[in-house]
Structures are given as structure tokens and as C-alpha cells.
Design a protein around this motif. Structure first.
Motif, mmCIF file in Angstrom:
data_model
loop_
_atom_site.group_PDB
_atom_site.id
_atom_site.type_symbol
_atom_site.label_atom_id
_atom_site.label_comp_id
_atom_site.label_asym_id
_atom_site.label_seq_id
_atom_site.Cartn_x
_atom_site.Cartn_y
_atom_site.Cartn_z
ATOM 1 N N ASP A 120 0.656 -1.258 -0.008
ATOM 2 C CA ASP A 120 -0.002 0.046 -0.018
ATOM 3 C C ASP A 120 0.902 1.327 0.041
ATOM 4 O O ASP A 120 0.440 2.231 -0.832
ATOM 5 N N ASP A 121 1.999 1.203 0.693
ATOM 6 C CA ASP A 121 2.829 2.465 0.530
ATOM 7 C C ASP A 121 3.426 2.543 -0.770
ATOM 8 O O ASP A 121 3.627 3.761 -1.230
ATOM 9 N N ALA B 270 3.514 5.815 -5.768
ATOM 10 C CA ALA B 270 3.242 5.833 -7.026
ATOM 11 C C ALA B 270 1.948 6.885 -7.495
ATOM 12 O O ALA B 270 2.220 7.491 -8.551
ATOM 13 N N LEU B 271 1.007 6.597 -6.713
ATOM 14 C CA LEU B 271 -0.202 7.603 -7.022
ATOM 15 C C LEU B 271 0.123 8.953 -6.980
ATOM 16 O O LEU B 271 -0.127 10.074 -7.667
ATOM 17 N N PHE B 272 0.734 9.290 -5.619
ATOM 18 C CA PHE B 272 1.249 10.676 -5.341
ATOM 19 C C PHE B 272 2.052 11.409 -6.476
ATOM 20 O O PHE B 272 1.863 12.641 -6.780
ATOM 21 N N VAL B 273 3.102 10.733 -6.868
ATOM 22 C CA VAL B 273 3.810 11.123 -7.842
ATOM 23 C C VAL B 273 3.304 11.160 -9.428
ATOM 24 O O VAL B 273 3.801 11.647 -10.397
ATOM 25 N N SER B 274 2.088 10.642 -9.573
ATOM 26 C CA SER B 274 1.229 10.533 -10.582
ATOM 27 C C SER B 274 0.696 11.969 -11.334
ATOM 28 O O SER B 274 0.872 12.714 -10.545
ATOM 29 N N ASP B 275 0.248 11.857 -12.451
ATOM 30 C CA ASP B 275 -0.294 13.201 -12.820
ATOM 31 C C ASP B 275 -1.788 13.353 -12.409
ATOM 32 O O ASP B 275 -2.402 14.402 -12.677
ATOM 33 N N GLU C 284 -10.452 2.006 -11.386
ATOM 34 C CA GLU C 284 -9.916 1.566 -12.484
ATOM 35 C C GLU C 284 -8.435 2.595 -13.039
ATOM 36 O O GLU C 284 -7.450 2.100 -13.123
ATOM 37 N N VAL C 285 -8.831 3.803 -13.080
ATOM 38 C CA VAL C 285 -8.052 4.830 -13.539
ATOM 39 C C VAL C 285 -6.840 5.094 -12.503
ATOM 40 O O VAL C 285 -5.673 5.004 -12.860
ATOM 41 N N ILE C 286 -7.177 4.841 -11.277
ATOM 42 C CA ILE C 286 -6.392 4.801 -10.221
ATOM 43 C C ILE C 286 -5.290 3.697 -10.060
ATOM 44 O O ILE C 286 -3.770 3.809 -10.189
ATOM 45 N N ARG C 287 -5.644 2.499 -10.520
ATOM 46 C CA ARG C 287 -5.052 1.313 -10.342
ATOM 47 C C ARG C 287 -3.956 1.238 -11.585
ATOM 48 O O ARG C 287 -2.922 0.896 -11.785
ATOM 49 N N GLU C 288 -4.801 1.687 -12.784
ATOM 50 C CA GLU C 288 -3.809 1.987 -14.098
ATOM 51 C C GLU C 288 -2.692 3.053 -13.997
ATOM 52 O O GLU C 288 -1.617 2.672 -14.322
ATOM 53 N N ALA C 289 -3.224 3.987 -13.142
ATOM 54 C CA ALA C 289 -1.879 5.045 -13.062
ATOM 55 C C ALA C 289 -0.743 4.608 -12.126
ATOM 56 O O ALA C 289 0.545 4.805 -12.302
ATOM 57 N N VAL C 290 -1.210 3.805 -11.000
ATOM 58 C CA VAL C 290 -0.296 3.341 -10.126
ATOM 59 C C VAL C 290 0.627 2.193 -10.788
ATOM 60 O O VAL C 290 1.978 2.390 -10.777
ATOM 61 N N THR C 291 0.126 1.331 -11.772
ATOM 62 C CA THR C 291 0.949 0.488 -12.409
ATOM 63 C C THR C 291 1.924 0.941 -13.281
ATOM 64 O O THR C 291 3.014 0.667 -13.677
ATOM 65 N N ALA C 292 1.378 2.114 -14.073
ATOM 66 C CA ALA C 292 2.187 2.835 -14.915
ATOM 67 C C ALA C 292 3.493 3.459 -14.417
ATOM 68 O O ALA C 292 4.417 3.371 -14.791
ATOM 69 N N MET C 293 3.117 4.158 -13.202
ATOM 70 C CA MET C 293 4.296 4.727 -12.517
ATOM 71 C C MET C 293 5.316 3.739 -11.858
ATOM 72 O O MET C 293 6.302 4.238 -12.030
ATOM 73 N N VAL C 294 4.877 2.930 -11.458
ATOM 74 C CA VAL C 294 5.787 1.733 -10.797
ATOM 75 C C VAL C 294 6.639 1.193 -12.057
ATOM 76 O O VAL C 294 7.888 1.031 -12.022
ATOM 77 N N GLU D 71 9.776 1.369 -7.680
ATOM 78 C CA GLU D 71 9.441 2.091 -6.428
ATOM 79 C C GLU D 71 10.406 2.935 -5.701
ATOM 80 O O GLU D 71 9.997 3.706 -5.095
ATOM 81 N N ALA D 72 11.751 2.815 -5.959
ATOM 82 C CA ALA D 72 12.544 3.663 -5.249
ATOM 83 C C ALA D 72 12.500 5.050 -5.840
ATOM 84 O O ALA D 72 12.505 6.091 -5.026
ATOM 85 N N ARG D 73 12.392 5.402 -7.214
ATOM 86 C CA ARG D 73 12.191 6.427 -7.687
ATOM 87 C C ARG D 73 11.031 7.171 -7.343
ATOM 88 O O ARG D 73 10.902 8.505 -7.078
ATOM 89 N N CYS D 74 9.884 6.546 -7.105
ATOM 90 C CA CYS D 74 8.714 7.230 -6.656
ATOM 91 C C CYS D 74 8.812 7.582 -5.145
ATOM 92 O O CYS D 74 8.349 8.818 -4.914
ATOM 93 N N ALA D 75 9.618 6.809 -4.374
ATOM 94 C CA ALA D 75 9.733 7.238 -2.960
ATOM 95 C C ALA D 75 10.620 8.427 -2.875
ATOM 96 O O ALA D 75 10.298 9.389 -2.148
ATOM 97 N N GLU D 76 11.578 8.405 -3.975
ATOM 98 C CA GLU D 76 12.676 9.781 -4.103
ATOM 99 C C GLU D 76 11.658 10.882 -4.464
ATOM 100 O O GLU D 76 11.900 12.087 -3.865
#
Length: 76
Positions: free
Chosen positions: A6-7, A12-17, A27-37, A42-47
């Protein structure tokens, strides 16, 4: 383990558009998360989350709260 996943999803959602004002569906949220990761990892999202908190401490907490809430709903 679920908390860690979940973290990662929240970061990933936080850094998405995606924006709260768009009222994205689960569904859009899940797609955005998958795309960002896939795009950043994972590490770059956290950074990027850490960077955003450093540069915009006034806005970042609200976005994080929204991201956490949206992830809970999208991946329930």
C-alpha cells in the motif's frame, strides 16, 4: 506485507499526474499506479515523494492524504 505494498502504491499515485479534482475511478487509479511503478520503479517514486515534501511542504500532506485514501478504495 500489505502495508508495504500500500505504501508503494500510495507513493506511485502521489507522483502520478492524476488529480483529486479529476475524481478518478478505481480503475484509473490502478492503471496510474501500475504505469508509474513500471516507468519509475519503487525507489524513484519514493525519492520523488520526499522531494515534493521538501519543496512543497504546504501542499504535499494533503496530496498524500488523498493518495492514501484513494489507494484504500481502489485496491479494497
Amino acid at each position: 506485507m500489505t502495508a508495504v505494498i500500500d505504501d508503494v502504491r500510495t507513493e506511485a499515485l502521489f507522483v502520478s499526474d492524476l488529480q483529486r479534482s479529476q475524481q478518478p475511478t478505481a480503475e484509473v487509479i490502478r492503471e496510474a499506479v501500475t504505469a508509474m511503478v513500471a516507468r519509475l520503479g519503487e525507489a524513484r517514486c519514493a525519492e520523488l515523494v520526499a522531494q515534493e515534501f521538501g519543496e512543497h511542504p504546504d501542499c504535499a500532506p494533503d496530496r498524500m492524504r488523498w493518495a492514501r485514501s484513494a489507494i484504500r478504495l481502489a485496491f479494497a
